[in-house]
Design an enzyme around this catalytic site. Structure first.
Site, mmCIF file in Angstrom:
data_model
loop_
_atom_site.group_PDB
_atom_site.id
_atom_site.type_symbol
_atom_site.label_atom_id
_atom_site.label_comp_id
_atom_site.label_asym_id
_atom_site.label_seq_id
_atom_site.Cartn_x
_atom_site.Cartn_y
_atom_site.Cartn_z
ATOM 1 N N HIS A 188 0.848 -1.188 0.000
ATOM 2 C CA HIS A 188 0.000 0.000 0.000
ATOM 3 C C HIS A 188 0.884 1.238 0.000
ATOM 4 C CE1 HIS A 188 -3.798 -2.101 1.807
ATOM 5 N NE2 HIS A 188 -3.265 -2.768 0.793
ATOM 6 N N GLU A 213 1.109 3.846 1.886
ATOM 7 C CA GLU A 213 1.721 4.213 3.162
ATOM 8 C C GLU A 213 2.956 3.375 3.464
ATOM 9 O OE1 GLU A 213 -2.854 4.468 3.912
ATOM 10 O OE2 GLU A 213 -1.487 3.369 2.602
ATOM 11 N N CYS A 256 -6.102 1.725 5.729
ATOM 12 C CA CYS A 256 -6.747 0.461 6.081
ATOM 13 C C CYS A 256 -6.265 0.032 7.470
ATOM 14 C CB CYS A 256 -6.432 -0.608 5.036
ATOM 15 S SG CYS A 256 -4.718 -1.181 5.090
ATOM 16 N N CYS A 303 -2.460 -0.628 7.542
ATOM 17 C CA CYS A 303 -1.634 0.582 7.481
ATOM 18 C C CYS A 303 -1.802 1.438 8.727
ATOM 19 C CB CYS A 303 -1.962 1.386 6.226
ATOM 20 S SG CYS A 303 -1.430 0.546 4.716
#
Length: 179
Positions: free
Chosen positions: A54, A56, A90, A93
């Site tokens: 992801h 991040e 999410c 993260c």
């Protein structure tokens, strides 16, 4: 909303557009320390065939790999750093951000399916932890733009999906309900 926050969020949206162009779910982020961008990233899950890539986590890896950005070994290397991300982090993260000691998070739109800052579970603040401090998260920054890029992505064919669904009859909804 503060002009500075929108300026940084606009830069995160540029990264989301880059993700969209690469066939990724269009999420982008930037990390800011002392008023300057220290890292920027976008989703790369399809490109790397790794569900953990992801935006991040991509940016965190970039920060940790740079000795100028993390000169000392610290339990919370992001304690003076702010994240701007187009979609609420999410649960995975949000938890990683807490473990890294992020100072605060600003996001565009909520993540009703996987959100870790209130969308589904508030791992950033509501879940107690004996070592990792909670962090504030603020949503709604350039929310409409974040929603629209996601909608543009989800009406396209996803060639990376295990069983691609035909989306020939889908129409882009441009009306956005209030938060």
């Amino acid at each position: 909303m503060d002009v500075q926050h929108n300026t940084f969020m606009a830069q995160a949206l540029v990264m989301a557009e880059e993700a969209f162009g690469a066939g990724e779910v269009p999420v982008g982020c930037i990390f800011v320390r002392e008023g300057r961008v220290i890292a920027r990233a976008r989703n790369r899950t399809n490109e790397l065939r790794n569900a953990t890539r992801h935006a991040e986590l991509e940016a965190i890896d970039e920060i940790l790999a740079n000795p100028e950005l993390t000169p000392t070994k610290d339990m919370h290397p992001l304690s003076t750093t702010t994240l701007y991300v187009t979609v609420e982090p999410c649960i995975m993260c949000a938890s990683a951000l807490r473990q890294m000691g992020i100072q605060q998070v600003f996001y565009g739109c909520a993540n009703d399916r996987f959100g870790g800052c209130d969308g589904v579970l508030s791992v950033n603040a509501s879940v107690p932890h004996p070592v990792h401090p909670s962090y504030p998260a603020f949503g709604g920054y350039m929310r409409e733009e974040a929603i629209m890029i996601l909608r543009r992505f989800y009406i396209t064919e996803n060639s990376h999906a295990p069983v691609p669904k035909s989306k020939a009859n889908r129409v882009l909804k441009t009306e956005i309900s209030p938060p």
